[in-house]
Scaffold this motif. Structure first.
Motif, PDB file in Angstrom:
ATOM      1  N   ASN A 383       0.840  -1.212   0.000  1.00 21.89           N
ATOM      2  CA  ASN A 383       0.000   0.000   0.000  1.00 21.89           C
ATOM      3  C   ASN A 383       0.866   1.248   0.000  1.00 21.89           C
ATOM      4  OD1 ASN A 383      -2.468  -1.172  -0.067  1.00 21.89           O
ATOM      5  ND2 ASN A 383      -2.886  -1.006   2.119  1.00 21.89           N
ATOM      6  N   GLY A 441      -6.435  -1.714  -6.363  1.00 25.02           N
ATOM      7  CA  GLY A 441      -6.844  -2.280  -5.063  1.00 25.02           C
ATOM      8  C   GLY A 441      -8.344  -2.503  -4.994  1.00 25.02           C
ATOM      9  N   LEU A 446      -6.125  -4.231   3.896  1.00 23.30           N
ATOM     10  CA  LEU A 446      -6.091  -3.834   5.306  1.00 23.30           C
ATOM     11  C   LEU A 446      -7.030  -4.681   6.164  1.00 23.30           C
ATOM     12  CD1 LEU A 446      -5.789   0.062   5.159  1.00 23.30           C
ATOM     13  CD2 LEU A 446      -4.024  -1.632   5.618  1.00 23.30           C
ATOM     14  N   ALA A 447      -8.124  -5.172   5.544  1.00 22.05           N
ATOM     15  CA  ALA A 447      -9.025  -6.065   6.292  1.00 22.05           C
ATOM     16  C   ALA A 447      -8.282  -7.337   6.675  1.00 22.05           C
ATOM     17  CB  ALA A 447     -10.251  -6.399   5.452  1.00 22.05           C
TER      18      ALA A 447
HETATM   19  P1  ADP Z   1      -6.554  -1.542  -1.465  1.00 21.79           P
HETATM   20  O1  ADP Z   1      -6.372  -2.893  -1.995  1.00 21.79           O
HETATM   21  O2  ADP Z   1      -7.621  -0.747  -2.144  1.00 21.79           O
HETATM   22  O3  ADP Z   1      -5.293  -0.801  -1.295  1.00 21.79           O
HETATM   23  P2  ADP Z   1      -6.559  -1.773   1.358  1.00 21.79           P
HETATM   24  O4  ADP Z   1      -7.504  -2.474   2.266  1.00 21.79           O
HETATM   25  O5  ADP Z   1      -5.161  -2.209   1.368  1.00 21.79           O
HETATM   26  O6  ADP Z   1      -7.187  -1.821  -0.059  1.00 21.79           O
HETATM   27  O7  ADP Z   1      -6.635  -0.250   1.733  1.00 21.79           O
HETATM   28  C1  ADP Z   1      -7.860   0.403   1.918  1.00 21.79           C
HETATM   29  C2  ADP Z   1      -7.789   1.839   1.509  1.00 21.79           C
HETATM   30  O8  ADP Z   1      -6.961   2.551   2.437  1.00 21.79           O
HETATM   31  C3  ADP Z   1      -7.137   2.041   0.184  1.00 21.79           C
HETATM   32  O9  ADP Z   1      -8.092   2.027  -0.840  1.00 21.79           O
HETATM   33  C4  ADP Z   1      -6.488   3.395   0.296  1.00 21.79           C
HETATM   34  O10 ADP Z   1      -7.397   4.402  -0.105  1.00 21.79           O
HETATM   35  C5  ADP Z   1      -6.198   3.551   1.760  1.00 21.79           C
HETATM   36  N1  ADP Z   1      -4.770   3.317   2.075  1.00 21.79           N
HETATM   37  C6  ADP Z   1      -4.226   2.213   2.613  1.00 21.79           C
HETATM   38  N2  ADP Z   1      -2.892   2.366   2.808  1.00 21.79           N
HETATM   39  C7  ADP Z   1      -2.615   3.628   2.409  1.00 21.79           C
HETATM   40  C8  ADP Z   1      -1.428   4.416   2.359  1.00 21.79           C
HETATM   41  N3  ADP Z   1      -0.249   3.941   2.765  1.00 21.79           N
HETATM   42  N4  ADP Z   1      -1.514   5.672   1.875  1.00 21.79           N
HETATM   43  C9  ADP Z   1      -2.691   6.174   1.472  1.00 21.79           C
HETATM   44  N5  ADP Z   1      -3.858   5.492   1.495  1.00 21.79           N
HETATM   45  C10 ADP Z   1      -3.825   4.234   1.948  1.00 21.79           C
END
Ligand code: ADP
Length: 483
Positions: A383, A441, A446-447
């Motif tokens: 991420n 994504g 994150l989940a």
């Molecule tokens: P994704 O697969 O969409 O990245 P995640 O569950 O990993 O899904 O993350 C959820 C959301 O949190 C992301 O869509 C993004 O908008 C935000 N996010 C996560 N990590 C970061 C980061 N390091 N910087 C900015 N936004 C982040």
């Protein structure tokens, strides 16, 4: 499981027959007070009556002693004569008190006899006393008794006195009046306490049952899907406030889950629709001969199936991690070493995007499932790389505390808007949908992080500022807990 109709009908009947909390509470309070007041009144009544009878018996003995000593003083040893005038006064006085006396001299000759003196008065007094006693104390088994006492002066016998009275004890009308007044006071206190207990019980029961009824109503509404309802205001009872707060929390959590479920359905549909429609339009064009199936076009189709594949794989991974049987193969893991290993996997990608990727911190060993914590750091780091523009900085740090090992994943990338922060760990949540989709994504990474960290008994949190960067921290406890 549905109940058979007859069972349901009897259940309903039983439910109707059961008394409400308010009624039960007020009836219980009134019954308890009624019982207490009755018990106290009964006990006090019996005890006072007993004490009073003992007191009266003592008084009677005292009276007889007084009569004897007074009479003994009415004999003149020198003249060997009785002061009959005084004895008469004494006898009459005693008679009005319910004592009939007869005084004899040393030879047994009668000196003074109340009955001889005024027979009718004696009869009248005896009658009054026995009627009163039989009337008020029918079980006392009283009757007139006579007791003889020797009279003496300076040790010489001078005669005798016979005292007749209603025995074993008798109460005069003033005594009965006193006892009646006492009883009346007890009854008044009892009635007053009962009335007061009824009023207080009614208010108390109302105070307790009202918020419960309200909570039941709110719980029913929640069960019917009205997640917006909340318990407003305080109840003045700590436990009830806690219950209300829990119900509100439940409603909030359910409403959030409902939102997520809706979002999940629409997101999955959307995620599937885009690659599927691209695929079908490309294939259709090629089948109908509008497009010649070049390698480039076929590769574009494969890209879409790849996207679908990734989505399905993400969903599978999430389901696996979130499944209750998540078993952790815990071993001592040095988090600093693990950060170095994972960052090594991303070194090339970071280099390609001209990102500075640093690892530092303290060595800290925690009991953890190595592969799963690798997955956590991988998700956080991928991420960070995804959301940090070229020439940015990413830093992985580990920290040792007495109870836990902590990992920080920091970047100076796009950041996350403050209002979105509480939701980013939810499934399919994407802070900035358009940008996230561009980065490929689906809002699952994150989940997965949260699930794994939770299974380790740890916690994960994020701090971020839009356009300034983000910092994710993962705390893993050192104490081994069952996973
Ligand atoms: P994704 O697969 O969409 O990245 P995640 O569950 O990993 O899904 O993350 C959820 C959301 O949190 C992301 O869509 C993004 O908008 C935000 N996010 C996560 N990590 C970061 C980061 N390091 N910087 C900015 N936004 C982040």
């Amino acid at each position: 499981m549905c109940l058979p109709f007859t069972d349901r009908a009897t259940g309903l009947e039983a439910h109707k027959r059961r008394r409400g909390l308010w009624a039960q509470l007020s009836v219980t309070i009134v019954l308890v007070v009624l019982f207490t007041v009755a018990l106290i009144s009964l006990l006090s009544n019996v005890l006072i009556a007993r004490r009073f009878e003992a007191y009266v018996l003592e008084q009677e003995k005292q009276e007889a002693d007084n009569i004897v000593s007074n009479l003994s003083r009415q004999y003149d040893s020198l003249t060997q004569s009785w002061n009959t005038a005084y004895i008469h006064g004494l006898g009459m006085y005693a008679l009005y008190d319910g004592y009939i006396i007869k005084v004899y001299d040393r030879d047994g000759a009668c000196v003074w006899d109340a009955e001889n003196h005024d027979m009718s008065l004696c009869m009248q007094i005896m009658d009054e006393i026995s009627t009163r006693m039989e009337d008020r104390r029918p079980n006392a088994g009283g009757r007139f008794i006579s007791k003889d006492y020797a009279l003496s002066t300076s040790g010489d016998a001078i005669g005798a006195v016979s005292v007749s009275y209603y025995g074993p004890y008798f109460l005069n009308s003033a005594d009965f009046h006193f006892l009646d007044t006492l009883n009346a006071v007890f009854i008044s206190i009892g009635v007053f306490s009962l009335a007061l207990s009824f009023i207080i019980g009614w208010f108390l029961a109302r105070r307790i049952s009202r918020p419960i009824t309200k909570t039941v109503y709110i719980a029913k509404q929640i069960a019917d899907g009205n997640y917006g309802i909340r318990f407003e205001g305080a109840t003045r009872t700590r436990e009830m406030d806690d219950l209300a707060a829990s119900v509100n929390h439940l409603a909030g959590a359910l409403s959030q889950q409902e939102d997520l479920r809706k979002r999940l359905t629409s997101d999955v549909a959307h995620e599937l629709r885009t690659p599927l429609s691209i695929l079908s339009s490309h294939l259709e064009a090629m089948i109908e001969g509008i497009w010649t199936p070049t390698v480039k076009r076929l590769e574009s189709c494969r890209e879409e199936t790849g996207r679908l594949d990734k989505l399905v794989a993400d969903l599978e991974r999430l389901a696996k991690v979130e499944s209750e049987n998540l078993t952790l193969n815990k071993t001592p893991v040095d988090l600093l070493e693990l950060l170095r290993t994972v960052s090594g996997h991303f070194a090339l990608e970071a280099q390609k995007r001209n990102l500075a990727l640093d690892v530092d911190g303290e060595s800290t060993v925690v009991p953890a499932d190595h592969d799963r914590i690798c997955q956590v750091v991988t998700n956080l780091l991928s991420n960070a790389i995804k959301y940090t523009p070229e020439n940015g900085h990413i830093r992985l740090t580990s920290k040792d505390t007495p109870d836990s090992g902590v990992i920080f994943v920091e970047d100076d990338g796009t950041g996350i808007p403050e209002e979105e922060l509480p939701f980013i760990f939810e499934r399919f949540y994407r802070a900035d949908k358009s940008r996230s989709r561009k980065t490929g994504g689906a809002g699952i990474g994150l989940a997965i992080v949260r699930s794994i960290v939770k299974a380790h008994g740890g916690s994960v949190s994020a701090e971020s500022q839009s356009e300034k960067g983000s910092c994710f921290s993962v705390v893993l406890p050192k104490r081994l807990r069952s996973s």
